[in-house]
Write an enzyme that holds these catalytic residues in place. Sequence first.
Site, mmCIF file in Angstrom:
data_model
loop_
_atom_site.group_PDB
_atom_site.id
_atom_site.type_symbol
_atom_site.label_atom_id
_atom_site.label_comp_id
_atom_site.label_asym_id
_atom_site.label_seq_id
_atom_site.Cartn_x
_atom_site.Cartn_y
_atom_site.Cartn_z
ATOM 1 N N GLU A 143 -9.941 -9.973 -7.377
ATOM 2 C CA GLU A 143 -8.904 -8.953 -7.156
ATOM 3 C C GLU A 143 -7.748 -9.100 -8.151
ATOM 4 O OE1 GLU A 143 -7.881 -9.157 -2.993
ATOM 5 O OE2 GLU A 143 -9.815 -8.328 -2.390
ATOM 6 N N TYR A 151 -12.655 -1.532 -3.229
ATOM 7 C CA TYR A 151 -13.126 -1.684 -1.850
ATOM 8 C C TYR A 151 -14.655 -1.611 -1.736
ATOM 9 C CZ TYR A 151 -8.639 -1.774 0.696
ATOM 10 O OH TYR A 151 -7.421 -2.130 1.229
ATOM 11 N N LYS A 178 0.830 -1.217 0.000
ATOM 12 C CA LYS A 178 0.000 0.000 0.000
ATOM 13 C C LYS A 178 0.869 1.274 0.000
ATOM 14 C CE LYS A 178 -4.044 -1.952 2.432
ATOM 15 N NZ LYS A 178 -4.874 -1.790 3.646
ATOM 16 N N HIS A 191 -2.142 -5.338 1.655
ATOM 17 C CA HIS A 191 -3.466 -5.953 1.495
ATOM 18 C C HIS A 191 -3.261 -7.381 1.022
ATOM 19 C CE1 HIS A 191 -7.572 -6.685 0.072
ATOM 20 N NE2 HIS A 191 -6.972 -7.282 -0.958
ATOM 21 N N ASN A 196 -1.731 0.329 7.012
ATOM 22 C CA ASN A 196 -1.212 -0.960 7.498
ATOM 23 C C ASN A 196 -0.377 -1.717 6.450
ATOM 24 O OD1 ASN A 196 -3.301 -1.729 5.883
ATOM 25 N ND2 ASN A 196 -4.539 -2.656 7.510
ATOM 26 N N THR A 250 -5.338 -6.846 10.905
ATOM 27 C CA THR A 250 -5.615 -5.565 10.228
ATOM 28 C C THR A 250 -5.017 -4.376 10.986
ATOM 29 O OG1 THR A 250 -7.697 -6.542 9.489
ATOM 30 C CG2 THR A 250 -7.495 -4.157 9.285
HETATM 31 P P1 GDP Z 1 -7.879 -6.549 5.818
HETATM 32 O O1 GDP Z 1 -8.447 -7.657 4.967
HETATM 33 O O2 GDP Z 1 -7.088 -7.059 6.996
HETATM 34 O O3 GDP Z 1 -7.115 -5.527 5.016
HETATM 35 O O4 GDP Z 1 -9.109 -5.798 6.479
HETATM 36 P P2 GDP Z 1 -10.568 -5.416 5.905
HETATM 37 O O5 GDP Z 1 -10.811 -6.035 4.567
HETATM 38 O O6 GDP Z 1 -11.538 -5.651 7.000
HETATM 39 O O7 GDP Z 1 -10.470 -3.832 5.720
HETATM 40 C C1 GDP Z 1 -9.869 -3.255 4.583
HETATM 41 C C2 GDP Z 1 -8.997 -2.106 5.011
HETATM 42 O O8 GDP Z 1 -9.827 -1.098 5.600
HETATM 43 C C3 GDP Z 1 -8.002 -2.452 6.133
HETATM 44 O O9 GDP Z 1 -6.787 -2.955 5.650
HETATM 45 C C4 GDP Z 1 -7.825 -1.139 6.823
HETATM 46 O O10 GDP Z 1 -6.824 -0.349 6.175
HETATM 47 C C5 GDP Z 1 -9.164 -0.465 6.671
HETATM 48 N N1 GDP Z 1 -9.960 -0.628 7.892
HETATM 49 C C6 GDP Z 1 -10.554 -1.750 8.356
HETATM 50 N N2 GDP Z 1 -11.213 -1.529 9.517
HETATM 51 C C7 GDP Z 1 -11.020 -0.207 9.794
HETATM 52 C C8 GDP Z 1 -11.447 0.638 10.853
HETATM 53 O O11 GDP Z 1 -12.152 0.234 11.782
HETATM 54 N N3 GDP Z 1 -11.052 1.943 10.780
HETATM 55 C C9 GDP Z 1 -10.290 2.427 9.755
HETATM 56 N N4 GDP Z 1 -9.942 3.712 9.752
HETATM 57 N N5 GDP Z 1 -9.859 1.649 8.746
HETATM 58 C C10 GDP Z 1 -10.220 0.360 8.761
#
Ligand code: GDP
Length: 136
Positions: A129, A52, A12, A118, A115, A94
């Site tokens: 994807e 997303y 990222k 992805h 973070n 995450t």
């Molecule tokens: P991943 O699969 O571990 O990347 O997590 P998800 O698919 O649930 O979320 C996608 C991305 O959204 C994550 O990598 C984070 O950067 C962001 N994200 C997820 N949950 C949160 C949250 O509660 N707050 C914020 N600000 N960003 C979030």
Amino acid sequence: MSNIEQTLSIIKPDAVERNLDNKIKSIFIQEGFKILKEKKIKLEKEDAEKFYKVHETKPFYNDLCEYLSSGPVVAMILEKEDAILSNRKIMGATDPKKADEGTIRKKFGISIDRNSVHGSDSIDNAKVEINFFFRD
Ligand code: GDP
């Protein structure tokens, strides 16, 4: 029986900006992944919104899409036995604060929204994807 899978990994903007892409790629290679394809691109915000889309109802959706399109990313097709789960393990939780020691997010992640990486979370999403970034 072997279960070779392909998954999509994205380095990222926060990590590319800090020149961590080669370091992160070498972790994947060390862990036995083959990098079948890779490209460095800067997404438009509309691309990030498409990518997303599953999160479109979340309060952080707009910030997430702004961020993913804020600078270049490195997208890769990674291949390995059980690649999807294996990549998720190497990435870590995450939220970098909750990620296990030794994971990419623990090492390099700045915050839950910055973070560093992805990774696809299922076979179906991996296909979608991979096609999103490497359809040509
Ligand atoms: P991943 O699969 O571990 O990347 O997590 P998800 O698919 O649930 O979320 C996608 C991305 O959204 C994550 O990598 C984070 O950067 C962001 N994200 C997820 N949950 C949160 C949250 O509660 N707050 C914020 N600000 N960003 C979030």
